[in-house]
Design a protein around this motif. Structure first.
Motif, PDB file in Angstrom:
ATOM      1  N   GLY A  21      16.772 -32.780  26.752  1.00  0.00           N
ATOM      2  CA  GLY A  21      16.833 -31.566  27.545  1.00  0.00           C
ATOM      3  C   GLY A  21      15.627 -30.675  27.339  1.00  0.00           C
ATOM      4  O   GLY A  21      14.656 -31.023  26.647  1.00  0.00           O
ATOM      5  N   HIS A  22      15.696 -29.522  27.970  1.00  0.00           N
ATOM      6  CA  HIS A  22      14.607 -28.546  27.918  1.00  0.00           C
ATOM      7  C   HIS A  22      15.200 -27.157  27.717  1.00  0.00           C
ATOM      8  O   HIS A  22      16.239 -26.836  28.291  1.00  0.00           O
ATOM      9  CB  HIS A  22      13.791 -28.581  29.206  1.00  0.00           C
ATOM     10  N   ALA A  23      14.526 -26.329  26.936  1.00  0.00           N
ATOM     11  CA  ALA A  23      15.017 -24.980  26.656  1.00  0.00           C
ATOM     12  C   ALA A  23      14.863 -24.061  27.868  1.00  0.00           C
ATOM     13  O   ALA A  23      15.675 -23.186  28.096  1.00  0.00           O
ATOM     14  CB  ALA A  23      14.293 -24.388  25.454  1.00  0.00           C
ATOM     15  N   LYS A  24      13.796 -24.247  28.608  1.00  0.00           N
ATOM     16  CA  LYS A  24      13.496 -23.433  29.797  1.00  0.00           C
ATOM     17  C   LYS A  24      13.406 -21.947  29.463  1.00  0.00           C
ATOM     18  O   LYS A  24      13.842 -21.102  30.227  1.00  0.00           O
ATOM     19  CB  LYS A  24      14.521 -23.695  30.900  1.00  0.00           C
ATOM     20  N   THR A  25      12.811 -21.632  28.294  1.00  0.00           N
ATOM     21  CA  THR A  25      12.597 -20.241  27.940  1.00  0.00           C
ATOM     22  C   THR A  25      11.209 -19.749  28.353  1.00  0.00           C
ATOM     23  O   THR A  25      10.920 -18.565  28.237  1.00  0.00           O
ATOM     24  CB  THR A  25      12.786 -20.014  26.425  1.00  0.00           C
ATOM     25  N   PRO A  27       7.433 -21.316  30.859  1.00  0.00           N
ATOM     26  CA  PRO A  27       6.881 -22.416  31.664  1.00  0.00           C
ATOM     27  C   PRO A  27       6.555 -23.636  30.810  1.00  0.00           C
ATOM     28  O   PRO A  27       6.279 -23.514  29.605  1.00  0.00           O
ATOM     29  CB  PRO A  27       5.599 -21.818  32.260  1.00  0.00           C
ATOM     30  N   HIS A  28       6.584 -24.800  31.445  1.00  0.00           N
ATOM     31  CA  HIS A  28       6.266 -26.055  30.765  1.00  0.00           C
ATOM     32  C   HIS A  28       4.930 -25.930  30.039  1.00  0.00           C
ATOM     33  O   HIS A  28       3.959 -25.431  30.576  1.00  0.00           O
ATOM     34  CB  HIS A  28       6.210 -27.197  31.786  1.00  0.00           C
ATOM     35  N   GLY A  29       4.907 -26.367  28.798  1.00  0.00           N
ATOM     36  CA  GLY A  29       3.698 -26.300  27.992  1.00  0.00           C
ATOM     37  C   GLY A  29       3.550 -25.000  27.225  1.00  0.00           C
ATOM     38  O   GLY A  29       2.658 -24.868  26.395  1.00  0.00           O
ATOM     39  N   GLN A  30       4.413 -24.020  27.503  1.00  0.00           N
ATOM     40  CA  GLN A  30       4.348 -22.724  26.821  1.00  0.00           C
ATOM     41  C   GLN A  30       5.661 -22.370  26.134  1.00  0.00           C
ATOM     42  O   GLN A  30       5.812 -21.271  25.613  1.00  0.00           O
ATOM     43  CB  GLN A  30       3.986 -21.632  27.827  1.00  0.00           C
TER      44      GLN A  30
END
Length: 106
Positions: A21-25, A27-30
């Motif tokens: 999954g992804h945290a989405k806190t 943008p991608h890469g940051q």
């Protein structure tokens, strides 16, 4: 959300994990949450494989990382994996809406 699934043996020793999954806190890469969790997992994998010389089953793709010990866990692999878990738990405390940690016993 990032999901961390730990696998433990009957003696409660960690024998593997899966992180997806992804945290989405950010943008991608940051995203510092994703970066922190990834760094902890990758450091544990490298410590077990390169420093301890243990055999592992490892996989990585765009969605996550999986690792499973080939042999039996011992105090050294336990120290590395439990230390990884300490770090993951701290990140989960700071970002409870972005990280979920579950334990599975075999």
């Amino acid at each position: 959300m990032i999901t961390v699934t730990l696998v433990r043996d009957k003696n409660k020793a960690i024998t593997g994990f899966a992180i997806s999954g992804h945290a989405k806190t950010a943008p991608h890469g940051q995203d510092i949450v994703c970066a922190g969790i990834s760094a902890l997992a990758q450091s544990a994998i490298m410590g077990i494989e390169r420093h301890l010389g243990r055999d592992i089953d490892f996989g990585q793709d765009d969605d996550g990382i999986t690792m499973r010990l080939i042999g039996q866990p011992d105090s050294l692999t336990g120290a590395i994996l439990e230390t990884m878990l300490l770090g993951l738990n701290e990140i989960a405390k700071l970002y409870p809406k972005s990280v979920r940690i579950t334990d599975h016993r075999r």
